[in-house]
Scaffold this active site. Structure first.
Site, short mmCIF file in Angstrom:
data_model
loop_
_atom_site.label_atom_id
_atom_site.label_comp_id
_atom_site.label_asym_id
_atom_site.label_seq_id
_atom_site.Cartn_x
_atom_site.Cartn_y
_atom_site.Cartn_z
CD GLU A 37 20.58 0.27 10.43
OE1 GLU A 37 20.90 1.28 9.76
OE2 GLU A 37 21.35 -0.67 10.62
CG HIS B 207 -14.71 7.29 -6.50
ND1 HIS B 207 -13.68 6.87 -7.30
CD2 HIS B 207 -15.44 8.16 -7.22
CE1 HIS B 207 -13.81 7.46 -8.48
NE2 HIS B 207 -14.86 8.25 -8.45
#
Length: 197
Positions: free
Chosen positions: A26, A160
Site C-alpha cells: 500500500e 567518503h
C-alpha cells in the site's frame, strides 16, 4: 480487498484493480508502477507486463527517517533457515555531524543492517534508520532488484564522507564469498533472484 491475479485481473472479465484496494503493497509509487505495467499490457503491446511486489523500497519519513527493503532478519530465517542467513550490522555517528564540536556519543546515530542469504550471501534485506536513509535506499533498492550480493556491495568504492559508505564497508572487508548477483533481470515483474543454498 479486491482479489486480483498477478496481472491485476479481477474475477470479472475486463475489470482490473490495482493499488491500495488490492492490499499487496500500500504505497502510491507501487500503485503507479502497477498502473504503468497494466497500461503496457493493455495498450503498449507488452502482453507479459506485470509488477513485482517483492523488494520494494519503503521509507517512513520520521525524524530520523527509516528505510527498509526486502526481508527482515526473522523473515529471512523463516524462509531460508538460520544456517543460511548472515547478518551485518553497524551503528555509528552520522558523518554529517563529523565537524560538529560535540562528543561522539552525543551525535545522532545511524543504524544499518544487511540481511544476506545462502552461500552467495545474496542481499535479501536492507534496513536503515538515520539521516538520509530515504535518499540512500533508492539506489540500494535497484542493486537488490538486480540480485546484489554482499561481495557486490564490498566491491563498490565507498563515497567518503557519507553514511552510505557504511553499507559497502560492513563486516571484515573482502571476506564475503566472491559471488556476484548481476545475472538476472529485474524487469517486467520478474521475481527476485534466489540464493544458492
Amino acid at each position: 480487498y479486491i482479489e486480483v491475479d498477478e496481472f491485476q485481473n479481477t474475477s470479472a472479465s475486463n475489470i482490473f484493480a490495482l493499488g491500495d484496494v488490492c492490499g499487496a503493497v500500500e504505497l502510491t509509487p507501487m500503485a503507479i508502477a502497477a498502473g504503468r505495467r497494466l497500461a503496457d499490457r493493455l495498450f503498449g503491446g507488452v502482453p507479459e507486463s506485470k509488477t513485482s511486489y517483492e523488494l520494494v523500497p519503503t521509507v517512513v519519513f520520521s525524524h530520523p527517517p527509516i528505510g527498509t527493503c526486502g526481508l527482515t532478519e526473522k523473515e529471512a530465517v523463516e524462509k531460508f533457515g538460520k544456517d543460511n542467513v548472515r547478518v551485518y550490522k553497524s551503528r555509528f555517528p552520522n558523518l554529517y555531524y563529523g565537524p560538529f564540536s560535540m562528543e561522539s556519543e552525543d551525535k545522532p546515530k545511524t543504524f544499518m543492517k544487511l540481511v544476506c542469504a545462502g552461500k552467495t550471501e545474496l542481499v535479501v534485506g536492507l534496513h536503515i534508520i538515520g539521516m538520509a536513509a530515504d535518499e540512500m535506499l533508492q539506489g540500494f533498492g535497484v542493486a537488490m532488484k538486480m540480485g546484489a550480493t554482499k561481495a557486490d556491495f564490498d566491491s563498490s568504492v565507498a563515497i567518503h564522507p557519507t553514511a552510505s559508505e557504511e553499507l559497502v564497508t560492513m563486516g571484515t572487508w573482502g571476506t564475503s564469498p566472491q559471488f556476484t548477483g548481476a545475472k538476472e533481470s529485474p524487469l517486467m515483474g520478474a521475481p527476485p533472484p534466489k540464493p544458492t543454498l
